[in-house]
Design a protein around this motif. Structure first.
Motif: not given
Length: 241
Positions: A14, A16, A121-124
């Motif tokens: 995941d 990023k 990051s894992n979000d963005e």
């Protein structure tokens, strides 16, 4: 601190990478290492100088972004305001590691990542792996960059050795007067002595040409025209204050 990990599509499925360019991401640096393989692209935007390591005494070519520590005049609105970003900056937060092959015992280069980098990051950000584990185009690009850096390190050392052999490096002081009347100096760096290059014998020129070093020399000399743009960028910071 750094926390280097071997990149893989299980632990990092995941993952990023935030690709904004600003001080928070670690881009606020005065210069970075560069390699002859990228001189043609680098010289269009940045002056190429040489820096001597105070501990090892070794010289390395660098791309200059500013005139003082922690100054990068190419950062603007979370972007890098230039047509080309040097490999060492563009590959962040990835780096080359080595892993021993179980069959041959040889060490082979592999991709590592600094998990403590603010870019992780894992979000963005830019995905590193596809949904089912394959490499994204971004990771393939990073892999090519790291290969170029790995190959470029030995080539760069050989290039510098030739410059030293023919005594082509010289220290310099750059005197800069800004639009506000302030006088500034850039010291502690080296450049290629153009007059000595022009005075080289045919034999020396042929020796430099056979490994592509002569072209690299001319790229360094051509990069000096980028100093004017760097000064103008510095002047612009005075206007924006």
């Amino acid at each position: 601190m750094s926390n280097h990990a071997l990149l893989n599509n299980v632990d990092h499925k995941d993952l990023k990478i935030i690709r904004k360019r600003n001080a928070k991401m670690g881009d606020q640096v005065m210069f970075c290492m560069t390699f002859p393989v990228e001189f043609r692209s680098v010289q269009h935007d940045y002056p190429i100088f040489f820096r001597k390591d105070s501990q090892t005494g070794e010289f390395m070519p660098i791309a200059m972004f500013g005139f003082e520590q922690k100054e990068n005049l190419f950062l603007k609105d979370d972007k890098w305001d230039a047509g080309y970003i040097p490999l060492v900056m563009d590959r962040d937060p990835f780096l080359i590691g080595f892993q021993q092959d179980r069959e041959t015992g040889e060490k082979k280069p592999v991709i590592h990542i600094d998990m403590d980098s603010p870019r992780v990051s894992n979000d963005e950000g830019e995905p590193v792996f596809l949904e089912h584990g394959g490499q994204t185009a971004y990771l393939e690009k990073i892999s090519s960059m790291l290969q170029a850096i790995h190959a470029g390190q030995d080539h760069s050392k050989a290039f510098v050795q030739k410059l030293l052999q023919y005594e082509l490096l010289e220290p310099f002081t750059l005197e800069i007067e800004l639009n506000d009347g302030s006088q500034n100096q850039l010291v502690g760096f080296y450049t290629i002595h153009e007059e000595k290059v022009n005075a080289l014998s045919a034999e020396a020129l042929a020796d430099l040409h056979k490994d592509g070093f002569l072209q690299s020399i001319y790229m360094v000399l051509a990069s000096m025209s980028s100093i004017r743009d760097l000064i103008e960028r510095k002047n612009q910071t005075l206007v924006n204050k």
